[in-house]
Design a protein around this motif. Structure first.
Motif, PDB file in Angstrom:
ATOM      1  N   PHE A  39       0.829  -1.208   0.000  1.00  0.00           N
ATOM      2  CA  PHE A  39       0.000   0.000   0.000  1.00  0.00           C
ATOM      3  C   PHE A  39       0.863   1.258   0.000  1.00  0.00           C
ATOM      4  O   PHE A  39       0.579   2.212  -0.713  1.00  0.00           O
ATOM      5  CB  PHE A  39      -0.962   0.015   1.189  1.00  0.00           C
ATOM      6  CG  PHE A  39      -1.615   1.350   1.387  1.00  0.00           C
ATOM      7  CD1 PHE A  39      -2.506   1.843   0.444  1.00  0.00           C
ATOM      8  CD2 PHE A  39      -1.322   2.133   2.488  1.00  0.00           C
ATOM      9  CE1 PHE A  39      -3.097   3.090   0.602  1.00  0.00           C
ATOM     10  CE2 PHE A  39      -1.909   3.378   2.655  1.00  0.00           C
ATOM     11  CZ  PHE A  39      -2.795   3.852   1.709  1.00  0.00           C
ATOM     12  N   GLN A  42       2.191   1.976  -3.424  1.00  0.00           N
ATOM     13  CA  GLN A  42       1.110   2.397  -4.324  1.00  0.00           C
ATOM     14  C   GLN A  42       0.635   3.813  -3.992  1.00  0.00           C
ATOM     15  O   GLN A  42       0.305   4.598  -4.881  1.00  0.00           O
ATOM     16  CB  GLN A  42      -0.061   1.415  -4.265  1.00  0.00           C
ATOM     17  CG  GLN A  42       0.272   0.024  -4.741  1.00  0.00           C
ATOM     18  CD  GLN A  42       0.732  -0.014  -6.183  1.00  0.00           C
ATOM     19  OE1 GLN A  42       0.457   0.863  -6.981  1.00  0.00           O
ATOM     20  NE2 GLN A  42       1.483  -1.049  -6.532  1.00  0.00           N
ATOM     21  N   ILE A  79      -5.796  -0.811  -5.457  1.00  0.00           N
ATOM     22  CA  ILE A  79      -5.621  -0.698  -4.010  1.00  0.00           C
ATOM     23  C   ILE A  79      -6.927  -1.059  -3.294  1.00  0.00           C
ATOM     24  O   ILE A  79      -6.929  -1.770  -2.287  1.00  0.00           O
ATOM     25  CB  ILE A  79      -5.185   0.733  -3.618  1.00  0.00           C
ATOM     26  CG1 ILE A  79      -3.797   1.050  -4.155  1.00  0.00           C
ATOM     27  CG2 ILE A  79      -5.204   0.908  -2.100  1.00  0.00           C
ATOM     28  CD1 ILE A  79      -3.398   2.515  -4.014  1.00  0.00           C
ATOM     29  N   ASN A  83      -7.397  -4.055  -0.615  1.00  0.00           N
ATOM     30  CA  ASN A  83      -7.868  -3.751   0.733  1.00  0.00           C
ATOM     31  C   ASN A  83      -9.092  -4.599   1.088  1.00  0.00           C
ATOM     32  O   ASN A  83      -9.190  -5.123   2.196  1.00  0.00           O
ATOM     33  CB  ASN A  83      -8.186  -2.264   0.857  1.00  0.00           C
ATOM     34  CG  ASN A  83      -8.369  -1.821   2.285  1.00  0.00           C
ATOM     35  OD1 ASN A  83      -7.586  -2.173   3.157  1.00  0.00           O
ATOM     36  ND2 ASN A  83      -9.394  -1.026   2.523  1.00  0.00           N
ATOM     37  N   VAL A 124      -7.068   3.224   4.376  1.00  0.00           N
ATOM     38  CA  VAL A 124      -6.893   2.856   2.964  1.00  0.00           C
ATOM     39  C   VAL A 124      -8.155   3.170   2.173  1.00  0.00           C
ATOM     40  O   VAL A 124      -8.081   3.709   1.062  1.00  0.00           O
ATOM     41  CB  VAL A 124      -6.483   1.369   2.816  1.00  0.00           C
ATOM     42  CG1 VAL A 124      -6.440   0.967   1.349  1.00  0.00           C
ATOM     43  CG2 VAL A 124      -5.142   1.119   3.482  1.00  0.00           C
TER      44      VAL A 124
END
Length: 168
Positions: A39, A42, A79, A83, A124
């Motif tokens: 993460f 990214q 992403i 997640n 996130v």
């Protein structure tokens, strides 16, 4: 002799447990830690894409601007999917950690920045929402030198959010 036999049996039981019982658990946990670590890279990538959009607008490169916005949307969706998968897969101590640990983020509220605390999954999800919004920033917003938090579009505000938080 009895002590020697006991040590051999305990060693065999330990090896059996490590290879056949816990190996899948350890591998799954390592995969989840890798996803969590991914993460950050990214998020940084999205920040650099925003920078690329700003530069493209400054040089009047409309094609590069549009392509970068689309690429940023694709990264945000990736992403988001990671997640979601992680949220549904994580268990035990790791789930407790990512659901209870609080991460700081600075959020524009009104005309000021405020520190907010999020769980990993909420952070996130919020980040993805903001990146998606920022991928729709207009050419004119990028050229406009005004960055005052209370006076800019939502897309430009989300660019500021990512830039403010991507290395925290």
């Amino acid at each position: 002799f009895f002590l020697f036999l006991l040590v051999i049996l305990e060693t065999a039981a330990f090896v059996f447990a490590v290879f056949f019982v816990f190996s899948d658990v350890a591998a799954d946990d390592l995969n989840r830690v890798t996803t969590i670590s991914d993460f950050r890279s990214q998020a940084t990538r999205c920040g650099y894409m925003q920078r690329d959009m700003m530069l493209a607008s400054g040089f009047n490169q409309t094609d590069t601007f549009a392509q970068t916005g689309q690429a940023m949307m694709t990264v945000a969706q990736m992403i988001e999917q990671q997640n979601f998968k992680l949220y549904n897969a994580v268990q035990g101590v790791m789930k407790d950690h990512v659901q209870s640990t609080k991460f700081n983020s600075y959020v524009p509220i009104g005309s000021v920045w405020r520190k907010e605390r999020y769980t990993y999954f909420a952070l996130v999800s919020d980040f993805v929402r903001r990146v998606k919004t920022s991928s729709n920033i207009t050419f004119d917003d990028c050229i406009d030198p005004n960055y005052k938090v209370g006076d800019i579009s939502d897309a430009k505000l989300e660019v500021l959010y990512v830039q403010e938080n991507m290395f925290r």
